[in-house]
Scaffold this motif. Sequence first.
Motif, PDB file in Angstrom:
ATOM      1  N   HIS A 149       7.291  32.698 -82.529  1.00 11.35           N
ATOM      2  CA  HIS A 149       6.181  33.352 -81.829  1.00 11.35           C
ATOM      3  C   HIS A 149       6.044  34.765 -82.379  1.00 11.35           C
ATOM      4  O   HIS A 149       6.882  35.223 -83.166  1.00 11.35           O
ATOM      5  CB  HIS A 149       6.435  33.384 -80.320  1.00 11.35           C
ATOM      6  CG  HIS A 149       6.433  32.020 -79.695  1.00 11.35           C
ATOM      7  ND1 HIS A 149       5.312  31.238 -79.604  1.00 11.35           N
ATOM      8  CD2 HIS A 149       7.442  31.288 -79.157  1.00 11.35           C
ATOM      9  CE1 HIS A 149       5.622  30.079 -79.032  1.00 11.35           C
ATOM     10  NE2 HIS A 149       6.908  30.081 -78.762  1.00 11.35           N
ATOM     11  N   CYS A 165       0.430  36.250 -77.978  1.00  6.88           N
ATOM     12  CA  CYS A 165       0.956  35.717 -79.227  1.00  6.88           C
ATOM     13  C   CYS A 165      -0.249  35.259 -80.040  1.00  6.88           C
ATOM     14  O   CYS A 165      -1.088  34.501 -79.552  1.00  6.88           O
ATOM     15  CB  CYS A 165       1.886  34.539 -78.952  1.00  6.88           C
ATOM     16  SG  CYS A 165       2.453  33.706 -80.459  1.00  6.88           S
ATOM     17  N   HIS A 224      -1.848  29.613 -79.582  1.00 12.55           N
ATOM     18  CA  HIS A 224      -0.831  29.986 -78.593  1.00 12.55           C
ATOM     19  C   HIS A 224      -1.401  30.782 -77.415  1.00 12.55           C
ATOM     20  O   HIS A 224      -1.014  30.549 -76.269  1.00 12.55           O
ATOM     21  CB  HIS A 224       0.298  30.774 -79.259  1.00 12.55           C
ATOM     22  CG  HIS A 224       1.169  29.929 -80.150  1.00 12.55           C
ATOM     23  ND1 HIS A 224       2.472  30.234 -80.431  1.00 12.55           N
ATOM     24  CD2 HIS A 224       0.898  28.787 -80.829  1.00 12.55           C
ATOM     25  CE1 HIS A 224       2.987  29.317 -81.249  1.00 12.55           C
ATOM     26  NE2 HIS A 224       2.038  28.430 -81.512  1.00 12.55           N
TER      27      HIS A 224
HETATM   28 CU   LIG Z   1       3.431  31.872 -79.809  1.00  9.92          CU
END
Ligand SMILES: [Cu+2]
Length: 124
Positions: A67, A106, A111
């Motif tokens: 991430h 993120c 995401h």
């Molecule tokens: Cu992420």
Amino acid sequence: MTRRIAVTVPLVALLAAGAFLSLARSGAGAPPSVGLIEKEFLFTPKDVVVGTGGIAFVVDNEGAIEHNFVLEAPGGKTVVQIAAIEPGQTARVTATLPSGIYTIYCSLPGHRDAGMVATLRVGP
Ligand SMILES: [Cu+2]
């Protein structure tokens, strides 16, 4: 719901500040820090409240995949970011923030839309 996060100043920094007071040191020591946990697909906590000024973000990737971390100012400009945090790793970034409502997210594809977004409220 807004969750107020304790902003901690390391005890060592306080002790050091006291110990060196007689030397008239001007340094303020380490900034207060906020801890954030990332995983698929969320930030914990989702709402963070801090005071204005210097702040350190300590970001812990507890997920199974990579991430990253982006802090966006009111208006959409990126303030700071961490390009990549591998699973199990912790990364840190500092910023000096005026009052406002910021967005943490993120930026890896999909995401943010999947839930990796949080609100940072900075106030006096
Ligand atoms: Cu992420």
